[in-house]
Design an enzyme around this catalytic site. Structure first.
Site, mmCIF file in Angstrom:
data_model
loop_
_atom_site.group_PDB
_atom_site.id
_atom_site.type_symbol
_atom_site.label_atom_id
_atom_site.label_comp_id
_atom_site.label_asym_id
_atom_site.label_seq_id
_atom_site.Cartn_x
_atom_site.Cartn_y
_atom_site.Cartn_z
ATOM 1 N N ARG A 135 35.457 43.441 36.445
ATOM 2 C CA ARG A 135 34.504 43.863 35.407
ATOM 3 C C ARG A 135 34.962 45.143 34.720
ATOM 4 O O ARG A 135 34.588 45.407 33.577
ATOM 5 C CB ARG A 135 33.122 44.031 36.029
ATOM 6 N N LYS B 1 40.013 37.954 32.057
ATOM 7 C CA LYS B 1 40.422 38.849 33.143
ATOM 8 C C LYS B 1 41.815 38.465 33.644
ATOM 9 O O LYS B 1 42.044 37.330 34.060
ATOM 10 C CB LYS B 1 39.412 38.758 34.285
ATOM 11 N N GLU C 55 36.887 45.131 40.578
ATOM 12 C CA GLU C 55 37.775 45.667 39.542
ATOM 13 C C GLU C 55 37.800 44.827 38.269
ATOM 14 O O GLU C 55 38.098 45.327 37.190
ATOM 15 C CB GLU C 55 39.198 45.799 40.101
ATOM 16 N N LYS D 235 40.502 43.382 50.883
ATOM 17 C CA LYS D 235 40.027 42.058 51.258
ATOM 18 C C LYS D 235 40.556 41.680 52.637
ATOM 19 O O LYS D 235 41.645 42.117 53.025
ATOM 20 C CB LYS D 235 40.524 41.018 50.240
ATOM 21 N N ASP E 82 43.549 35.408 40.560
ATOM 22 C CA ASP E 82 42.556 36.310 39.996
ATOM 23 C C ASP E 82 42.824 36.628 38.526
ATOM 24 O O ASP E 82 42.054 37.342 37.896
ATOM 25 C CB ASP E 82 42.488 37.605 40.811
#
Length: 516
Positions: free
Chosen positions: A367, A281, A365, A293, A304
């Protein structure tokens, strides 16, 4: 590439293999210091040799550097008997133990060097037979040693003028040992460097450029030994390929998403190679989208993309170690931003495999980008598919920051990863994937929603979502954190980027190959 070099993390130490004669000669040099490395038993057996330290300090403990005499040229360091912390009922593996010892020595030498900047050469003298007891995994000592010495602070890396030379007796270590230490360490440094980069430096475009630069350098070095390729699917190409989920996540950003595909295999292999695919990812910044968030949750969302950095580190490690494997690495890169073009809660998008996905939560997002990348990966029929992602807060609630959540549909590979975690200290814990929880992903208007409706079992419902895109492929999913909230084990001062999963998965791939 100047920007990349400015942000690459590195150790202040350099490793050098020397003969016994050269070690003795080095001690006599003005900037040379000898460090005798002992076990507690050896220290106790020869206690009289260390009276000088007792006279000055009163007591002598393990994990600390002490002078042998008043010359300032000879010291000793005692390795502790106590093992590093364990996970559950399993004792730490030998690799974990060696990394732990290396990290302890690293801290002491770094402290000594900071107080004595004129010293540029440390000559290590290992107790007879101690390091030889670890045979083929001796390299792990210097993986821990080098990793622990790294600072995540840009100034401390960029301003390094002269490396501190760590000179090792070739009686204790071979060129193969040091090359393996350096290869794994370098790969972990790349992973940590990417996770450490701020989002104004690392975005989908610059990430692609950095990857291209690194791969081109590796291709030059391994040109005669390996086939290495990098392909990039642009935003337009992704739309043409019906990768609607990657496009949906990244469409709200000015810097459009893309998918990077890396491949490696050794040249002229005489046997059939196993095919392994990695998917990571790569959300270079996650605002959460319209399900925004809170500021506290957004603060470290530069990390991330940690799954992609880890996957790339594993790819580099396997390449540098010249493992006999056909390895593919898929990195979907995007920013999850808010704009007039961003995806909204309630939108429905078509995935690459044809499923219609309703957006229940724009902050789920990761996944989505993984789903399309997994679909492309299984089209090449890999023997083993591994995805890595900083995917859910639920994984951290259940297991904290030091243990990653492991999911899988095959007992052998799942146990292989768990055992590799115990051996290396790069821990994972196997989580079940009960099919009954699929109902949490039900949608009234599409095939499924991207997020669970109940608030329960968040990491499991994320794994169940991913499972819809892997077909019958042998698969494992690692929900990782890629961040250290305090200075534990290998990672450096304070909080910051880690190289999680690089040693774990590289070791598992080595074992997988041996078991064929």
């Amino acid at each position: 590439m100047k920007t990349l070099s400015e942000w690459l993390l590195s150790s202040p130490f350099s490793l050098n293999l020397q003969s016994n004669e050269d070690i003795k000669l080095g001690v006599r040099q003005p900037k040379g210091v000898l460090v005798n490395l002992l076990t507690e038993d050896k220290f106790t057996e020869n206690r009289a040799l260390y009276d000088f330290a007792f006279r000055i300090y009163g007591e002598v403990k393990s994990k600390t550097l002490y002078p042998m005499n008043d010359s300032g040229k000879e010291f000793f360091f005692i390795f502790p008997k106590d093992l590093p912390k364990s996970l559950g009922f399993d004792l730490p593996g030998k690799s974990h133990y060696l990394c732990y010892l290396g990290s302890l020595l690293s801290v002491s030498l770094l402290n000594h060097s900071n107080k004595n900047p004129e010293i540029k050469n440390y000559l290590l003298n290992f107790e007879n037979n101690f390091i030889d007891n670890f045979s083929s995994i001796k390299y792990e000592f210097f993986v821990g040693f080098l990793q622990k010495s790294i600072s995540n602070k840009l100034s401390k890396n960029y301003l390094q003028e002269e490396k501190i030379s760590i000179n090792i007796n070739d009686i204790n270590f071979s060129p193969f040992d040091l090359n393996k230490s350096q290869s794994i360490h370098d790969s972990m440094c790349i992973t940590r460097s990417f996770v450490n980069m701020p989002p104004n430096i690392l975005n989908p475009q610059s990430y692609e450029d950095f990857l291209d630069f690194i791969i081109e350098n590796e291709k030059k070095f391994f040109e005669e030994k390996a086939e290495i390729h990098m392909e990039v699917m642009s935003y337009e190409a992704l739309k043409e390929q019906d990768c609607g989920l990657i496009c949906a996540v990244g469409q709200g950003s000015l810097i459009k998403p893309r998918l990077v595909k890396l491949t490696y295999q050794p040249r002229n292999s005489s046997k059939k190679l196993p095919k392994i695919s990695l998917v990571g990812k790569g959300i270079t910044f996650d605002s959460g989208g319209y399900d925004i968030k809170p500021s506290s949750g957004m603060r470290i969302m530069k990390k991330d993309m940690g799954g992609s950095a880890s996957a790339f580190g594993i790819f580099l490690s396997c390449l540098k170690l010249e493992l006999p494997v056909h390895l593919t690495c898929w990195l979907p890169l995007a920013e999850n931003m808010i704009s007039g073009n961003a995806m909204r809660p309630g939108d429905v998008y078509r995935a690459k495999n044809g499923l219609q996905i309703e957006i229940d939560n724009t902050d789920a997002e990761g996944r989505l980008v993984l789903a399309d990348a997994l679909t492309l990966a299984i089209q090449e029929s890999p023997d083993w598919l591994i995805d890595l992602a900083t995917l859910t807060g639920a994984a951290r609630v259940s297991l904290g920051t030091m243990v990653d959540s492991l999911f899988g549909n095959h007992k052998f590979t799942t146990e292989l990863l768990y055992r590799s975690g115990i051996e290396t200290g790069d821990w994972v814990w196997n989580i079940p994937i009960p099919a009954d929880y699929e109902s949490y992903l039900d949608s009234n208007i599409s095939d499924l929603a991207n997020s669970g409706s109940s608030g329960f079992a968040g990491s499991i419902t994320a794994a169940l979502f991913l499972q819809k895109f892997i077909g019958n492929t042998q698969w494992n999913h690692i929900d990782t954190y890629m961040w250290c909230d305090k200075p534990t084990f290998l990672w450096s001062e304070g909080s910051g980027a880690t190289g999680k999963c690089v040693r774990l998965v590289t070791r598992a791939i080595e074992e997988y190959i041996l078991n064929l």
